[in-house]
Design an enzyme around this catalytic site. Structure first.
Site, PDB file in Angstrom:
ATOM      1  N   HIS A 266      37.832   6.167  -0.876  1.00 10.80           N
ATOM      2  CA  HIS A 266      36.863   5.162  -0.143  1.00 10.80           C
ATOM      3  C   HIS A 266      36.176   3.769  -1.272  1.00 10.80           C
ATOM      4  O   HIS A 266      35.834   4.471  -2.280  1.00 10.80           O
ATOM      5  CB  HIS A 266      36.039   6.224   0.624  1.00 10.80           C
ATOM      6  N   ASP A 278      32.349   8.278  -8.363  1.00 12.66           N
ATOM      7  CA  ASP A 278      32.150   8.397  -6.537  1.00 12.66           C
ATOM      8  C   ASP A 278      31.329   7.015  -6.548  1.00 12.66           C
ATOM      9  O   ASP A 278      30.522   6.387  -5.670  1.00 12.66           O
ATOM     10  CB  ASP A 278      31.406   9.231  -6.119  1.00 12.66           C
ATOM     11  N   GLU A 311      32.645   5.836   4.071  1.00  8.30           N
ATOM     12  CA  GLU A 311      32.495   7.211   3.295  1.00  8.30           C
ATOM     13  C   GLU A 311      31.462   7.795   3.467  1.00  8.30           C
ATOM     14  O   GLU A 311      31.009   8.253   3.730  1.00  8.30           O
ATOM     15  CB  GLU A 311      33.413   7.205   2.532  1.00  8.30           C
ATOM     16  N   HIS A 440      25.900  10.565  -7.321  1.00  7.99           N
ATOM     17  CA  HIS A 440      24.690   9.763  -5.998  1.00  7.99           C
ATOM     18  C   HIS A 440      23.484   9.209  -6.779  1.00  7.99           C
ATOM     19  O   HIS A 440      22.492   9.326  -5.985  1.00  7.99           O
ATOM     20  CB  HIS A 440      24.080  10.586  -4.751  1.00  7.99           C
TER      21      HIS A 440
END
Length: 493
Positions: A266, A278, A311, A440
């Site tokens: 993603h 990420d 995603e 995150h």
């Protein structure tokens, strides 16, 4: 496994990538180049260097910096990320498509959870409805932990959830299921506390869940206090707006299109940070593998590369893509390789547990997933790394593909779980700390990437692609097309 891999170490990466140069000489006509040798997993792995992968990640970080600090779906940062990937692929001769799809973008505002004078550390679960402007104050209902807390209506037997704010531990089922059951039983809000001491990094109800009550999370350390409070007050602002996003798809012009090797990562980040581990790491490793492989390699099976959008909003891009495949197109996909988070700062080494040998969580993947686990785990073992299995929990883009019976696998370096003492002894790093402390968050930058883990995992990406591009047969292969069709027909897929 070690002997068969070592036998291929001598193959030249340059030969795999470029073939043999045209020969010319004085007084002789130029001769045609003989065809390049078949792609080899080990040589392709040697060609995908960690520095080249990191250079793509650096470019993605610059894009985030120039676009408000993130590359989230529906933003200029994501569009610029798509442009970067497309430009690199087209320069390498790939034909590229960027199919668009609709998606709901969630924008969270201020959130506050109190019990009297105590204020909790609280985060809004993605796609949560807002509270009324004045907030909600209600009695607390703490669900007992029965092993699958809040996942079934029977968890509320003998309990009155009507008008209550339900407090429940994270675990087993998706947050959307906890929200649905709580709403069905008359709750007015849901508080999920983490199953570890720290805060829950991220958390979504899912774009398609149609949630009815506000839902938030608190750290595991604060969960008992929230559960023990006789009354809670919750106030949150949130809005969901319709927008569009894009996937990026590119396929080799060579190789059988009846045994396609689908490889994905993603491309989007969360809105809280640039998303360089990420999942700039997986996106960059897949991109560099595509560039080193080339658009027309000598392969037995076609390779289709995919960079998924949205995603972080609930696997939306990969789900939309999978939903758009007709029966024949599904049968054409021999396997799916997914790569999400390859350079976590406190890195672990994980392969998706295709055979369910760990006996944790979900069962085994579709037939052939066990072989993919052996292929990727065997490569890491040859490099001196003993990988652990990780559950097929559907948290990344392989989810839609295993649902349709496509064998899947992948490697990753860990997210918000904590590294155990045993894992720290095996891999190094800090026991008791999460694998990716910047998960995150704005700290998800290239400076917080473990370069050694990134290089090892990027090589595993290339090895998997090169191995299955060459052949899906053998003890570590996956079912042929006819066998796939028969198996899925028998499973009713």
């Amino acid at each position: 496994m070690r002997q068969s891999i070592r036998a291929r170490v001598g193959a030249s990466a340059a030969v795999v990538l470029a073939g043999i140069a045209v020969v010319s000489g004085c007084g002789r006509d130029e001769q045609e180049s003989p065809p390049a040798p078949p792609v080899d997993g080990q040589s392709l792995a040697a060609a995908v260097g960690g520095d080249a992968v990191a250079a793509h990640m650096e470019a993605l970080e610059r894009i985030a910096t120039d676009n408000g600090g993130n590359r989230a779906a529906g933003t200029a940062g994501y569009d610029a990320s798509v442009d970067y990937v497309v430009d690199r692929l087209q320069e390498a001769g790939f034909e590229v498509s960027t199919p668009e799809f609709d998606v709901d973008r969630f924008i969270a505002g201020p959130v506050e959870l109190r019990a009297g004078d105590r204020q909790f550390t609280v985060s809004t679960l993605e796609y949560s409805p807002a509270t009324p402007p004045e907030g909600i104050t209600a009695r607390t209902l703490a669900l007992p932990d029965d092993g699958s807390p809040g996942c079934e209506a029977t968890d509320y037997d003998g309990l009155d959830a009507g008008g209550a704010i339900v407090v429940v531990r994270r675990g087993v089922c998706p947050f959307s299921e906890k929200e649905r059951v709580a709403a069905d039983r008359g709750a007015v809000a849901l508080v999920v506390f983490n199953n570890e001491e720290g805060a829950l990094a991220g958390g979504t109800l899912g774009e398609d869940s149609d949630p009815r009550i506000p839902a938030v999370s608190v750290p595991g350390s604060e969960g008992p206090a929230a559960a023990a409070a006789p009354e809670l007050s919750l106030k949150l602002e949130a809005v969901t707006e319709a927008t569009t996003s894009r996937n990026v798809i590119a396929q080799t012009t060579t190789g059988s299109t009846e045994n396609v090797v689908l490889v994905g990562a993603h491309l989007d980040s969360v809105e809280k940070g640039p998303g360089i581990n990420d999942n700039g790491s997986g996106s960059a490793a897949v991109l560099e593998t595509a560039l080193r492989l080339g658009s027309a390699p000598n392969v037995t099976n076609a390779v289709r590369f995919a960079w998924w959008g949205a995603e972080e909003l609930g696997l939306v891009g990969s789900e939309r893509y999978a939903e758009g495949l007709d029966g024949g197109e599904r049968e054409d996909i021999a396997l799916y390789l997914n790569f999400d988070m390859l350079g976590s700062r406190n890195a672990g080494y994980f392969t998706l547990d295709g055979d369910d040998s760990d006996h944790e969580g979900a069962g085994p993947g579709p037939q052939g997933s066990d072989a993919i686990e052996r292929t990727l785990g065997g490569f890491l073992a040859w490099r001196g790394i003993v990988a652990d299995g990780t559950d097929f929990d559907g948290r990344s883009d392989y989810g839609p593909f295993i649902e349709m019976g496509i064998p899947s696998g992948g490697v990753d370096s860990g997210a918000d779980d904590r590294k155990s003492d045993e894992q720290a002894l095996k891999w190094g790093g800090t026991a008791g700390e999460t694998f990716d402390p910047g998960y995150h968050s704005p700290e998800d930058t290239l400076a917080n990437v473990d370069r050694a883990a990134l290089a090892q995992n990027a090589a595993a990406v290339a090895f998997g692609v090169g191995t299955y591009a060459n052949s899906i047969e053998g003890p570590d292969g996956v079912p042929a097309r006819a066998d796939r069709a028969q198996a899925r027909e028998g499973a009713g897929q």
